[in-house]
Scaffold this motif. Structure first.
Motif, short mmCIF file in Angstrom:
data_model
loop_
_atom_site.label_atom_id
_atom_site.label_comp_id
_atom_site.label_asym_id
_atom_site.label_seq_id
_atom_site.Cartn_x
_atom_site.Cartn_y
_atom_site.Cartn_z
N VAL A 246 0.85 -1.19 0.00
CA VAL A 246 0.00 0.00 0.00
C VAL A 246 0.88 1.23 0.00
O VAL A 246 1.72 1.42 0.88
CB VAL A 246 -0.93 0.00 1.24
N GLY A 247 0.72 2.09 -1.02
CA GLY A 247 1.57 3.27 -1.18
C GLY A 247 0.90 4.54 -0.70
O GLY A 247 -0.24 4.56 -0.23
N ARG A 248 1.64 5.63 -0.86
CA ARG A 248 1.15 6.94 -0.46
C ARG A 248 0.68 7.73 -1.69
O ARG A 248 0.84 7.28 -2.82
CB ARG A 248 2.24 7.73 0.24
N LYS A 249 0.15 8.90 -1.43
CA LYS A 249 -0.18 9.85 -2.48
C LYS A 249 0.74 11.05 -2.33
O LYS A 249 0.79 11.68 -1.27
CB LYS A 249 -1.65 10.29 -2.40
N VAL A 250 1.48 11.34 -3.39
CA VAL A 250 2.39 12.48 -3.40
C VAL A 250 1.87 13.47 -4.44
O VAL A 250 1.68 13.11 -5.60
CB VAL A 250 3.82 12.03 -3.75
N MET A 251 1.64 14.70 -4.02
CA MET A 251 1.09 15.73 -4.91
C MET A 251 2.19 16.74 -5.27
O MET A 251 2.95 17.17 -4.41
CB MET A 251 -0.09 16.45 -4.26
N LEU B 82 1.37 9.43 -7.85
CA LEU B 82 1.78 10.83 -8.02
C LEU B 82 0.63 11.62 -8.61
O LEU B 82 0.10 11.26 -9.67
CB LEU B 82 3.02 10.91 -8.93
N VAL B 83 0.22 12.67 -7.92
CA VAL B 83 -0.88 13.53 -8.34
C VAL B 83 -0.31 14.85 -8.82
O VAL B 83 0.35 15.57 -8.05
CB VAL B 83 -1.89 13.75 -7.20
N LEU B 84 -0.58 15.20 -10.07
CA LEU B 84 -0.16 16.48 -10.64
C LEU B 84 -1.34 17.44 -10.58
O LEU B 84 -2.41 17.16 -11.14
CB LEU B 84 0.31 16.31 -12.09
N LEU B 85 -1.16 18.56 -9.91
CA LEU B 85 -2.25 19.50 -9.65
C LEU B 85 -1.98 20.82 -10.35
O LEU B 85 -0.85 21.34 -10.32
CB LEU B 85 -2.41 19.73 -8.15
N ASP B 86 -3.03 21.36 -10.94
CA ASP B 86 -2.99 22.72 -11.49
C ASP B 86 -4.15 23.51 -10.91
O ASP B 86 -5.24 22.97 -10.71
CB ASP B 86 -3.06 22.71 -13.02
N PRO C 19 8.37 4.87 -15.06
CA PRO C 19 7.18 4.27 -15.69
C PRO C 19 6.37 3.40 -14.75
O PRO C 19 5.20 3.11 -15.02
CB PRO C 19 7.78 3.45 -16.85
N GLU C 20 6.98 2.93 -13.64
CA GLU C 20 6.24 2.05 -12.72
C GLU C 20 5.33 2.82 -11.78
O GLU C 20 4.50 2.21 -11.08
CB GLU C 20 7.24 1.21 -11.91
N VAL C 21 5.43 4.14 -11.74
CA VAL C 21 4.64 4.95 -10.81
C VAL C 21 3.32 5.36 -11.47
O VAL C 21 3.30 5.78 -12.63
CB VAL C 21 5.42 6.21 -10.38
N ARG C 22 2.25 5.22 -10.73
CA ARG C 22 0.94 5.63 -11.22
C ARG C 22 0.81 7.15 -11.13
O ARG C 22 1.15 7.75 -10.10
CB ARG C 22 -0.17 4.96 -10.40
N VAL C 23 0.30 7.79 -12.20
CA VAL C 23 0.21 9.25 -12.27
C VAL C 23 -1.25 9.66 -12.48
O VAL C 23 -1.94 9.09 -13.34
CB VAL C 23 1.09 9.80 -13.40
N SER D 3 -0.23 12.46 1.32
CA SER D 3 0.74 12.30 2.42
C SER D 3 1.90 13.27 2.32
O SER D 3 2.50 13.63 3.33
CB SER D 3 1.28 10.87 2.45
N LEU D 4 2.22 13.69 1.11
CA LEU D 4 3.34 14.61 0.89
C LEU D 4 2.98 15.57 -0.22
O LEU D 4 2.51 15.15 -1.29
CB LEU D 4 4.62 13.84 0.54
N LEU D 5 3.22 16.85 0.02
CA LEU D 5 2.95 17.91 -0.96
C LEU D 5 4.27 18.57 -1.32
O LEU D 5 5.02 19.01 -0.44
CB LEU D 5 1.98 18.94 -0.37
N VAL D 6 4.57 18.62 -2.62
CA VAL D 6 5.81 19.22 -3.11
C VAL D 6 5.44 20.36 -4.06
O VAL D 6 4.70 20.16 -5.02
CB VAL D 6 6.69 18.19 -3.84
N VAL D 7 5.96 21.55 -3.78
CA VAL D 7 5.70 22.72 -4.61
C VAL D 7 7.03 23.35 -4.99
O VAL D 7 8.01 23.30 -4.24
CB VAL D 7 4.80 23.75 -3.88
N GLY D 8 7.04 23.96 -6.16
CA GLY D 8 8.23 24.68 -6.60
C GLY D 8 8.28 26.07 -5.99
O GLY D 8 7.25 26.69 -5.74
#
Length: 249
Positions: free
Chosen positions: A74-79, A107-111, A146-150, A174-179
């Motif tokens: 069971v993995g996490r969600k990283v945005m 991996l969740v890509l948010l706009d 390629p193995e990571v779900r997006v 679980s983790l939010l990364v912003v530039g």
């Protein structure tokens, strides 16, 4: 000749008697075997019970091992906030793919788009398939990991900072990364003064300080990432407790 012969016979008799006494002293091996054989019934019972207990323990260990393996899968969600596909957003995505995202994570890509406008227009702007920069960032993910779900999603809001924080909460991230954009020392001091006087929400209206708002107000772990220089030299990481932590990688 008689005396030597008589002494010789007596010596043979005495030595023979001594040997007989010495051979009678040790316990009988057959008797020991019989005693061991008489107790074999109880030994078998104890051995069988011990085997049963060991089998039950092995089964329990296998069950625990299976549960632990399932928990690991069971993995996490990283945005990662795309910020319109800016250079800072791509830097944050590269760092997340290299340092935090695991094969079992999503991996969740948010706009974030501003609200308002016509109904049809608003729907088109909120459609992730209509955002070319999101698809470009998805291609980067598929090429590097390629193995990571997006997943891609679009949130609507007037201010980027609160909109990103709310989207992270809704998706259970679980983790939010912003530039984070590079700003001058004067601008940083001014933004800190504004955050102290008017609150951090006032500074979230600016494009650059949305990262600071996310770091301070996100319910999950939030990181603001930027490159130390264009030539490389690692990354500068900002968290809730540390600012511009240099990571050479």
């Amino acid at each position: 000749m008689a005396r030597p012969l008589r002494s010789f016979c007596l010596h043979r008799i005495r030595s023979g008697g001594g040997c007989a006494a010495s051979t009678a002293a040790p316990p009988s091996i057959c008797g020991a075997k019989e005693q061991a054989g008489s107790g074999d019934g109880g030994g078998d019972d104890s051995k069988s019970s011990a085997k049963d207990e060991k089998g039950e323990e092995d089964e329990e260990a296998k069950k625990k091992g299976g549960n632990e393996a399932a928990a690991v899968v069971v993995g996490r969600k990283v945005m990662v906030a795309s910020d319109g596909g800016s250079e800072e957003a791509r830097t944050a995505l590269q760092w997340a793919l290299s340092h935090t995202v695991r094969p079992c994570d999503t991996l969740v890509l948010l706009d974030v788009v501003r609200g308002g406008g016509g109904g049809g227009n608003g729907k088109n702007r909120r459609d992730p398939r209509g955002c070319q920069h999101l698809e470009a960032m998805r291609s980067i993910c598929q090429a590097k990991r390629p193995e990571v779900r997006v997943e891609v999603c679009v949130a609507e809001g007037k201010d980027r900072g609160p909109a990103i924080v709310e989207a992270a909460r809704k998706h259970g991230v679980s983790l939010l990364v912003v530039g984070q954009k590079k700003r001058s020392v004067t601008w940083r001091l001014l933004s800190m003064w504004m955050a102290g006087v008017k609150g951090a929400a006032a500074g979230a209206r600016g494009g650059g300080s949305a990262a600071d708002y996310c770091v301070q107000h996100a319910a999950c772990m939030a990181l603001a990432v930027r490159r130390k220089s264009r030539r490389g030299g690692g990354y500068l990481i900002t968290t809730r407790r540390q600012r511009d932590f240099w990571l050479l990688a």
